[in-house]
Enzyme design. Structure first.
Site, short mmCIF file in Angstrom:
data_model
loop_
_atom_site.label_atom_id
_atom_site.label_comp_id
_atom_site.label_asym_id
_atom_site.label_seq_id
_atom_site.Cartn_x
_atom_site.Cartn_y
_atom_site.Cartn_z
N PRO A 29 -23.67 59.81 44.96
CA PRO A 29 -22.56 59.01 45.49
C PRO A 29 -21.18 59.43 45.01
O PRO A 29 -20.18 58.94 45.51
CB PRO A 29 -22.90 57.60 45.01
CG PRO A 29 -23.62 57.81 43.72
CD PRO A 29 -24.44 59.07 43.92
N GLY A 30 -21.10 60.31 43.99
CA GLY A 30 -19.81 60.86 43.63
C GLY A 30 -19.34 60.65 42.22
O GLY A 30 -18.17 60.91 41.90
N SER A 31 -20.21 60.21 41.31
CA SER A 31 -19.75 59.94 39.94
C SER A 31 -19.37 61.22 39.20
O SER A 31 -18.40 61.24 38.43
CB SER A 31 -20.82 59.17 39.15
OG SER A 31 -22.01 59.91 39.06
N TRP A 32 -20.11 62.32 39.41
CA TRP A 32 -19.74 63.59 38.78
C TRP A 32 -18.43 64.10 39.37
O TRP A 32 -17.61 64.67 38.66
CB TRP A 32 -20.86 64.62 38.95
CG TRP A 32 -21.91 64.51 37.89
CD1 TRP A 32 -22.33 63.38 37.25
CD2 TRP A 32 -22.67 65.58 37.32
NE1 TRP A 32 -23.30 63.67 36.34
CE2 TRP A 32 -23.54 65.01 36.35
CE3 TRP A 32 -22.72 66.95 37.54
CZ2 TRP A 32 -24.43 65.78 35.61
CZ3 TRP A 32 -23.61 67.72 36.80
CH2 TRP A 32 -24.46 67.15 35.84
N ASP B 288 -25.27 70.86 54.44
CA ASP B 288 -26.28 71.53 53.63
C ASP B 288 -25.62 72.75 52.99
O ASP B 288 -25.31 73.73 53.67
CB ASP B 288 -27.45 71.94 54.51
CG ASP B 288 -28.57 72.60 53.73
OD1 ASP B 288 -28.36 72.94 52.54
OD2 ASP B 288 -29.66 72.81 54.30
N LYS C 140 -29.06 70.47 36.95
CA LYS C 140 -30.20 69.70 36.45
C LYS C 140 -31.52 70.37 36.80
O LYS C 140 -31.67 70.96 37.88
CB LYS C 140 -30.18 68.29 37.03
CG LYS C 140 -31.39 67.43 36.63
CD LYS C 140 -31.14 65.96 36.82
CE LYS C 140 -31.08 65.54 38.26
NZ LYS C 140 -30.83 64.09 38.39
N ASP D 154 -26.09 67.91 39.98
CA ASP D 154 -26.98 66.88 39.44
C ASP D 154 -28.05 66.55 40.48
O ASP D 154 -28.61 65.46 40.50
CB ASP D 154 -26.17 65.62 39.09
CG ASP D 154 -26.97 64.61 38.29
OD1 ASP D 154 -27.89 65.01 37.55
OD2 ASP D 154 -26.69 63.40 38.41
#
Length: 249
Positions: A82-85, A128, A193, A153
Site C-alpha cells: 500500500p505504500g509504507s516503504w 507489472d 525480501k 518488500d
C-alpha cells in the site's frame, strides 16, 4: 432411484460439513490475526506516524543500521502497495521537498495493484514491473537517470504449500534483481525480501557476481514467527554479460 437420492444426500451433507469446517478454520485464523494485530506495537505506531502499514518500521530500522537512504537519491520501490516503504523513501530522500536546505530526491512506486497517491512519489499502479513495457515507462519517467537504490518488500500470495511459496518468492527475487540490474547506477544498492530456505545461499552467490557486498538483515519489526529476512546488496558492479530469464547468464 432411492439409492441414487441417498448418495446425493450424503454428498450434500459431506459438502456442507466440509464447508463448515473450512469456515471455522478461517474464522480461527482471522481471530488469531486480529489478536496479533491488536497486540502488535508497530501497528499502533504506524497509525501514530501516519504510515500505511507496520512494514515502514522494517525499512526505517534497516536504514538506521545500513544508511542506504539519503536526500537527493533516486529510488524505486517495487511491489509498493500500500505504500509504507514509499512513504519512508520520500521522507529520507526529501522527494517531497519538505526540507529546502537539502537536495530533492526522486521516488517511483510500482505495483500491479492500485496505489493511492503519495506526495513526492511518482505512482505507477496496475503495472507489472517485469515487463518490457514497464521498463520503458520507468526509463521515460526517470529521463535517462540511473537509480541509486531499488527496494522490494514483495511477497507472493501464499498458497499454503510451503515449498511452492518459497519457489514463488525466489522467482520474484530474481525478477527484482534483473530489473535492478537494468536501471541501477554503478555502485548503487538493492534491498529486497526473501523467505529463509536452502535456495537463499544460491541467490547470494548469484548476487555476489554483480554486487561488491551482500548482507542479510532481520529487523526487529519483522514478526518473530516470520521466516522473512532481507538481503542488502551494495555496490553494483554493472552488467558484464546479458541476463537470461530466471537466472544469470
Amino acid at each position: 432411484m432411492q439409492l441414487s437420492n441417498s448418495l446425493i444426500c450424503r454428498n450434500l451433507n459431506f459438502s456442507r460439513m466440509f464447508f463448515l469446517v473450512n469456515c471455522l478454520k478461517r474464522l480461527k485464523s482471522s481471530q488469531q490475526w486480529l489478536s496479533r494485530q491488536n497486540a502488535d506495537p508497530y501497528v499502533e505506531k504506524a497509525k501514530i506516524y501516519n504510515y500505511r502499514c507496520r512494514s515502514a518500521f522494517k525499512l526505517l530500522e534497516m536504514n538506521e543500521k545500513a544508511k542506504i537512504l539519503f536526500p537527493g537519491q533516486t529510488v524505486i520501490d517495487l511491489g509498493a502497495c500500500p505504500g509504507s516503504w514509499t512513504q519512508v523513501a520520500v521522507q529520507k530522500t526529501n522527494a517531497d521537498g519538505a526540507d529546502s536546505s537539502k537536495p530533492k530526491g526522486t521516488v517511483l512506486a510500482i505495483d500491479k495493484l492500485q496505489i493511492f497517491p503519495i506526495e513526492g512519489a511518482t505512482i505507477m499502479s496496475n503495472m507489472d514491473f517485469s515487463t518490457i513495457d514497464a521498463h520503458d515507462k520507468v526509463i521515460q519517467a526517470l529521463n535517462g537517470m540511473k537509480v541509486d537504490l531499488v527496494l522490494s518488500d514483495m511477497a507472493p500470495s501464499a498458497t499454503g504449500v510451503r515449498e511452492l511459496d518459497k519457489d514463488r518468492i525466489i522467482g520474484l527475487c530474481y525478477m527484482a534483481i534483473r530489473f535492478a540490474a537494468l536501471v541501477t547506477r554503478i555502485d548503487g544498492n538493492l534491498l529486497f525480501k526473501v523467505w529463509d530456505g536452502k535456495e537463499v545461499p544460491i541467490l547470494e552467490m548469484d548476487l555476489g557476481r554483480f554486487y561488491k557486498s551482500i548482507k542479510i538483515m532481520k529487523p526487529k519489526a519483522s514478526r518473530s514467527d516470520s521466516s522473512e529476512k532481507f538481503i542488502l546488496a551494495r555496490g553494483f558492479r554493472g552488467i558484464q554479460r546479458p541476463l537470461e530469464n530466471g537466472r544469470w547468464g
